[in-house]
Design a protein around this motif. Structure first.
Motif, mmCIF file in Angstrom:
data_model
loop_
_atom_site.group_PDB
_atom_site.id
_atom_site.type_symbol
_atom_site.label_atom_id
_atom_site.label_comp_id
_atom_site.label_asym_id
_atom_site.label_seq_id
_atom_site.Cartn_x
_atom_site.Cartn_y
_atom_site.Cartn_z
ATOM 1 N N ARG A 21 0.859 -1.185 0.000
ATOM 2 C CA ARG A 21 0.000 0.000 0.000
ATOM 3 C C ARG A 21 0.896 1.236 0.000
ATOM 4 N NH1 ARG A 21 -2.601 -3.800 2.790
ATOM 5 N NH2 ARG A 21 -4.789 -4.212 2.276
ATOM 6 N N THR A 24 0.698 8.511 -2.177
ATOM 7 C CA THR A 24 1.532 9.355 -3.036
ATOM 8 C C THR A 24 1.850 10.703 -2.409
ATOM 9 O OG1 THR A 24 -0.412 10.274 -4.138
ATOM 10 C CG2 THR A 24 0.628 8.335 -5.151
ATOM 11 N N VAL A 60 -3.693 -4.054 -9.419
ATOM 12 C CA VAL A 60 -3.683 -2.715 -8.834
ATOM 13 C C VAL A 60 -5.092 -2.283 -8.457
ATOM 14 C CG1 VAL A 60 -1.615 -1.970 -10.061
ATOM 15 C CG2 VAL A 60 -3.849 -1.523 -11.054
ATOM 16 N N GLY A 62 -7.054 1.210 -6.002
ATOM 17 C CA GLY A 62 -6.766 2.480 -5.365
ATOM 18 C C GLY A 62 -8.014 3.288 -5.107
ATOM 19 N N TYR A 64 -9.186 6.060 -6.367
ATOM 20 C CA TYR A 64 -9.137 6.983 -7.496
ATOM 21 C C TYR A 64 -10.264 8.006 -7.367
ATOM 22 C CZ TYR A 64 -6.585 2.992 -9.475
ATOM 23 O OH TYR A 64 -5.716 1.960 -9.701
ATOM 24 N N ASP A 69 -5.184 10.521 -10.994
ATOM 25 C CA ASP A 69 -4.730 9.510 -10.025
ATOM 26 C C ASP A 69 -4.460 8.226 -10.797
ATOM 27 O OD1 ASP A 69 -5.132 11.239 -7.883
ATOM 28 O OD2 ASP A 69 -6.928 10.218 -7.140
ATOM 29 N N GLN A 70 -3.337 7.553 -10.540
ATOM 30 C CA GLN A 70 -2.961 6.386 -11.344
ATOM 31 C C GLN A 70 -2.077 5.415 -10.580
ATOM 32 O OE1 GLN A 70 0.369 7.802 -14.255
ATOM 33 N NE2 GLN A 70 -0.913 9.585 -13.754
ATOM 34 N N ALA A 71 -2.204 4.136 -10.966
ATOM 35 C CA ALA A 71 -1.358 3.086 -10.395
ATOM 36 C C ALA A 71 -1.224 1.980 -11.427
ATOM 37 C CB ALA A 71 -1.964 2.542 -9.108
ATOM 38 N N THR A 117 -11.173 -1.464 -10.422
ATOM 39 C CA THR A 117 -10.191 -1.550 -9.346
ATOM 40 C C THR A 117 -9.788 -3.011 -9.243
ATOM 41 O OG1 THR A 117 -11.924 -1.819 -7.688
ATOM 42 C CG2 THR A 117 -11.128 0.426 -8.081
ATOM 43 N N CYS A 162 3.047 4.534 -9.113
ATOM 44 C CA CYS A 162 1.828 5.289 -8.813
ATOM 45 C C CYS A 162 2.157 6.773 -8.777
ATOM 46 C CB CYS A 162 1.161 4.831 -7.522
ATOM 47 S SG CYS A 162 2.167 4.897 -6.049
ATOM 48 N N SER A 164 0.057 10.965 -8.516
ATOM 49 C CA SER A 164 -1.131 11.815 -8.333
ATOM 50 C C SER A 164 -0.764 13.235 -8.754
ATOM 51 C CB SER A 164 -1.615 11.768 -6.886
ATOM 52 O OG SER A 164 -0.583 12.144 -5.992
ATOM 53 N N ALA A 172 -2.761 3.837 -3.270
ATOM 54 C CA ALA A 172 -2.709 2.763 -4.262
ATOM 55 C C ALA A 172 -2.364 1.452 -3.577
ATOM 56 C CB ALA A 172 -1.665 3.079 -5.332
#
Length: 189
Positions: A21, A24, A60, A62, A64, A69-71, A117, A162, A164, A172
């Motif tokens: 976990r 960011t 992945v 998160g 979001y 926002d990304q992972a 997700t 990850c 942001s 994430a």
């Protein structure tokens, strides 16, 4: 995950078995120039060095909520040569996103049917080509999203990424990260 190294370590990371976990930092991203005229190389990337062809996978998820926002997964040769693929929050939805950067970045998005997700992502290196796929549980198969050029080298860094770009505090989750032999080069069943 003990053999992995951070590029831009986040302030908050916890690990429980094969679950990682990450929270960011502020305005983190990997992007080079195109359209936005932004150059950022401050996203969080936990990686290992891999030689030759391989397949990397991770699931992945998160929280979001904010734009971009990304992972996901990343393959990286340098600040100007990398590929990232994963779930990204855009226009109020979560998409499967791929950015290929060979000096400048390009970006592609595809809608993912069902839940967005806990998506399993797969990147495979076949010499100068990177195959990007995600797992569709409705069809019980990996779906091809992109076949991209990547400069041929002996070794690259591969791992979990990850970012942001608009905030801090995106949470994430990564599960079951692994790197192994490259899957078959067959593209069509």
């Amino acid at each position: 995950m003990t053999d992995l190294k951070w590029l831009n370590p986040p302030e908050n990371v916890t690990q429980d078995g094969d679950v990682l976990r990450v929270t960011t930092g502020d305005k983190t991203d990997f992007w080079r120039g195109t359209f936005y005229s932004i150059y950022r190389d401050n996203g969080h990337f936990l990686h290992q060095r891999v030689e030759g062809d391989f397949t990397a996978e991770v699931s992945v998820g998160g929280d979001y909520r904010v734009l971009y926002d990304q992972a996901g997964l990343m393959i990286r040769l340098s600040e100007s040569h990398w590929i990232k693929a994963g779930i990204e929050h855009t226009d109020g939805k979560n998409y499967f996103s791929v950015v290929v950067t060979n000096n400048m970045s390009d970006w592609s998005l595809v809608e993912v049917p069902g839940a967005t997700t806990d998506i399993r992502i797969r990147l495979t290196r076949h010499a100068e080509a990177i195959r990007v796929q995600y797992y569709n549980p409705l069809e019980e198969t990996f779906v091809p999203v992109r076949l991209a050029y990547f400069p041929p080298t002996v070794a690259v860094d591969v791992g979990m990424m990850c970012c942001s770009p608009q905030r801090s505090g995106f949470e994430a989750t990564f599960k079951g990260f692994r790197v192994g032999e490259a899957i078959s080069r067959d593209l069509h069943g």
